[in-house]
Write an enzyme that holds these catalytic residues in place. Structure first.
Site, PDB file in Angstrom:
ATOM      1  N   HIS A  56       0.846  -1.199   0.000  1.00  0.00           N
ATOM      2  CA  HIS A  56       0.000   0.000   0.000  1.00  0.00           C
ATOM      3  C   HIS A  56       0.882   1.250   0.000  1.00  0.00           C
ATOM      4  O   HIS A  56       2.034   1.215   0.463  1.00  0.00           O
ATOM      5  CB  HIS A  56      -0.894   0.021   1.231  1.00  0.00           C
ATOM      6  CG  HIS A  56      -1.980  -1.009   1.196  1.00  0.00           C
ATOM      7  ND1 HIS A  56      -3.047  -0.964   2.057  1.00  0.00           N
ATOM      8  CD2 HIS A  56      -2.175  -2.112   0.427  1.00  0.00           C
ATOM      9  CE1 HIS A  56      -3.859  -1.986   1.821  1.00  0.00           C
ATOM     10  NE2 HIS A  56      -3.337  -2.699   0.836  1.00  0.00           N
ATOM     11  N   GLU A  58       0.875   3.844   1.867  1.00  0.00           N
ATOM     12  CA  GLU A  58       1.342   4.231   3.186  1.00  0.00           C
ATOM     13  C   GLU A  58       2.545   3.409   3.621  1.00  0.00           C
ATOM     14  O   GLU A  58       3.512   3.940   4.163  1.00  0.00           O
ATOM     15  CB  GLU A  58       0.232   4.063   4.234  1.00  0.00           C
ATOM     16  CG  GLU A  58      -1.007   4.887   3.986  1.00  0.00           C
ATOM     17  CD  GLU A  58      -2.091   4.122   3.245  1.00  0.00           C
ATOM     18  OE1 GLU A  58      -1.783   3.465   2.224  1.00  0.00           O
ATOM     19  OE2 GLU A  58      -3.250   4.186   3.672  1.00  0.00           O
ATOM     20  N   CYS A  86      -6.154   1.853   5.850  1.00  0.00           N
ATOM     21  CA  CYS A  86      -6.815   0.620   6.264  1.00  0.00           C
ATOM     22  C   CYS A  86      -6.249   0.184   7.622  1.00  0.00           C
ATOM     23  O   CYS A  86      -5.328   0.803   8.153  1.00  0.00           O
ATOM     24  CB  CYS A  86      -6.591  -0.471   5.214  1.00  0.00           C
ATOM     25  SG  CYS A  86      -4.878  -1.069   5.139  1.00  0.00           S
ATOM     26  N   CYS A  89      -2.417  -0.529   7.473  1.00  0.00           N
ATOM     27  CA  CYS A  89      -1.608   0.696   7.425  1.00  0.00           C
ATOM     28  C   CYS A  89      -1.694   1.469   8.738  1.00  0.00           C
ATOM     29  O   CYS A  89      -0.703   2.045   9.190  1.00  0.00           O
ATOM     30  CB  CYS A  89      -2.032   1.554   6.244  1.00  0.00           C
ATOM     31  SG  CYS A  89      -1.659   0.775   4.653  1.00  0.00           S
TER      32      CYS A  89
END
Length: 147
Positions: A56, A58, A86, A89
């Site tokens: 992801h 992040e 999410c 993260c």
């Protein structure tokens, strides 16, 4: 001079990263990490390219910023991300002890708040920055995927 470096200014750069993801067929999430008004890391989702569900935006930005700082904690840093993090993260942000998280669009289904997640208690959270632009990019991506 510091008034030039607003949350909106940095979110536009994160949004640029999200558009790069969009162009690559990745879910359009972009993230940057800022320390002392300097961008020290930027990334976007790379899950498709890397065949890695953990890639992801992040996570990529956290790793890059930690490498830049040669430190595992991101104290005195701010993450700007186009979509609410999410749970995964949020956990990484929790452990990084990042000082501030700024996000654009909320994720009512998979965002950390929707499923009872949390960030570090000392992390400041600002949301809704360029929310319309961030949301529009996500909607466009999924509308095009469904065609």
């Amino acid at each position: 001079m510091d008034t030039f470096f607003t949350d909106e200014y940095f979110m536009r750069i994160a949004l640029s990263e999200a558009k790069e993801a969009y162009d690559k067929g990745e879910i359009p999430v972009g993230a940057i990490v800022v320390a002392n008004n300097q961008i020290i890391a930027k990334s976007h989702n790379l899950t498709e390219l890397l065949h890695d569900v953990t890639a992801h935006a992040e996570i990529q930005a956290i790793s890059s910023a930690a490498n830049y700082l040669n430190a595992k904690y991101l104290k005195n840093c701010t993450l700007f991300v186009t979509l609410e993090p999410c749970q995964m993260c949020a956990g990484a942000l929790y452990w990084s002890q990042i000082t501030k998280v700024v996000y654009g669009a909320s994720d009512d289904k998979r965002g950390y708040k929707a499923i009872g997640g949390q960030l570090h208690p000392k992390t400041e959270v600002v949301y809704g920055v360029l929310e319309q632009e961030c949301t529009a990019l996500m909607k466009s991506f999924f509308e095009n995927k469904r065609k």
